[in-house]
Design a protein around this motif. Structure first.
Motif, mmCIF file in Angstrom:
data_model
loop_
_atom_site.group_PDB
_atom_site.id
_atom_site.type_symbol
_atom_site.label_atom_id
_atom_site.label_comp_id
_atom_site.label_asym_id
_atom_site.label_seq_id
_atom_site.Cartn_x
_atom_site.Cartn_y
_atom_site.Cartn_z
ATOM 1 N N SER A 12 19.639 12.817 3.331
ATOM 2 C CA SER A 12 19.807 11.607 4.133
ATOM 3 C C SER A 12 20.682 11.901 5.343
ATOM 4 N N GLN A 14 23.380 10.604 7.849
ATOM 5 C CA GLN A 14 24.405 9.558 7.862
ATOM 6 C C GLN A 14 24.568 8.909 9.236
ATOM 7 N N ASP A 64 22.329 12.794 -0.862
ATOM 8 C CA ASP A 64 23.282 12.247 0.100
ATOM 9 C C ASP A 64 24.383 13.276 0.338
ATOM 10 N N ARG A 66 27.544 12.687 1.672
ATOM 11 C CA ARG A 66 28.876 12.129 1.932
ATOM 12 C C ARG A 66 29.986 12.959 1.294
#
Length: 270
Positions: A12, A14, A64, A66
């Motif tokens: 993904s 961000q 993801d 993060r």
């Protein structure tokens, strides 16, 4: 249905983290690196445990990043960064077992033309920088660039170098020697150069001829398996990665992953 191992998943974005996604996909697809971080994931002082967690998810679904951006101290995910810089930053934070896969050792050897004394300075590296600005035409050859990188340079006249043995300046030759070849060699095509007329960095859009196999001095041969590509200019651009797995090439464009049918190295020439 395709085999589970043949299914590739994306990452993904961000905001503007395509530069990081492209690098992470290349590291994930480098089997020896992936295996090393999975073995060393218990080491809390390294980034390996965060990479191992990400890679574990990436085997099953879109992941993801993060956790990685936090570990790397990326405060603004909407600001474009340099992929090569973060490639090196990740390796500098990885365990020695994982990072040594990409780590090589160069020796800069200076030879005095008067007394033949040699002086060597060793330096570790993550990549070999190839300056496209040195190309005399609109076409750049990686093979020629590597040969130029390792070609000896002569220093004479006003450019003479000081020799401790002679205790005086003298003509000298300087050459770069590969002292330890990395298992995986990264080449950095330096497409950005500072334009003093406009006082800004500009992108050099030369056509680049990239071979499928490349021989480095001391008869070390490498096979091309991954390319991180940049589109656009310095301030607004986009990164993608193309990686070969079991003789098939895949394009990794953030969360989108596509199989590139009949892909060849010729597609990398621009």
């Amino acid at each position: 249905m395709p085999r589970k191992s043949s299914v590739k998943y994306g990452l993904s974005n961000q905001g503007a983290t395509c530069y990081l996604n492209s690098v992470l996909q290349v590291l994930f697809m480098t089997e020896d690196f992936r295996a090393a971080v999975e073995r060393d994931k218990a080491d809390t002082d390294c980034i390996d445990r965060h990479l191992a967690t990400l890679f574990g998810v990436l085997k099953e679904r879109t992941a993801d990043t993060r956790g990685i951006t936090g570990t790397l101290g990326i405060n603004s995910v909407y600001e474009q960064q340099d992929a090569a810089e973060y490639f090196e930053r990740i390796l500098s934070l990885a365990s020695p077992e994982a990072s040594q896969i990409f780590r090589g050792l160069l020796t800069h050897r200076t030879t005095c033309c008067t007394c033949r004394a040699e002086n060597e300075t060793d330096g570790a590296f993550w990549h070999l920088p190839l300056a496209l600005v040195d190309s005399c035409s609109e076409h750049y050859s990686v093979v020629d660039g590597v040969e130029e990188y390792f070609r000896a340079s002569d220093f004479s006249g006003e450019n003479q170098m000081y020799c401790e043995q002679c205790d005086a300046k003298s003509d000298a030759t300087v050459e770069c020697v590969m002292k330890r070849h990395p298992e995986v060699l990264m080449l950095l095509l330096k497409r950005f150069d500072f334009d003093y007329r406009y006082m800004t960095y500009v992108k050099i859009n030369h056509t680049v001829n990239v071979p499928s196999t490349l021989q480095i001095p001391e008869n070390q041969t490498y096979e091309l398996y991954a390319v991180v590509d940049h589109f656009g200019d310095l301030r607004s651009g986009h990164y993608t990665a193309a990686v070969k797995d079991e003789e098939r090439w895949y394009n990794f464009n953030d969360h989108r992953v596509t199989l590139l049918d009949d892909y060849s190295v010729d597609n990398f020439q621009r």
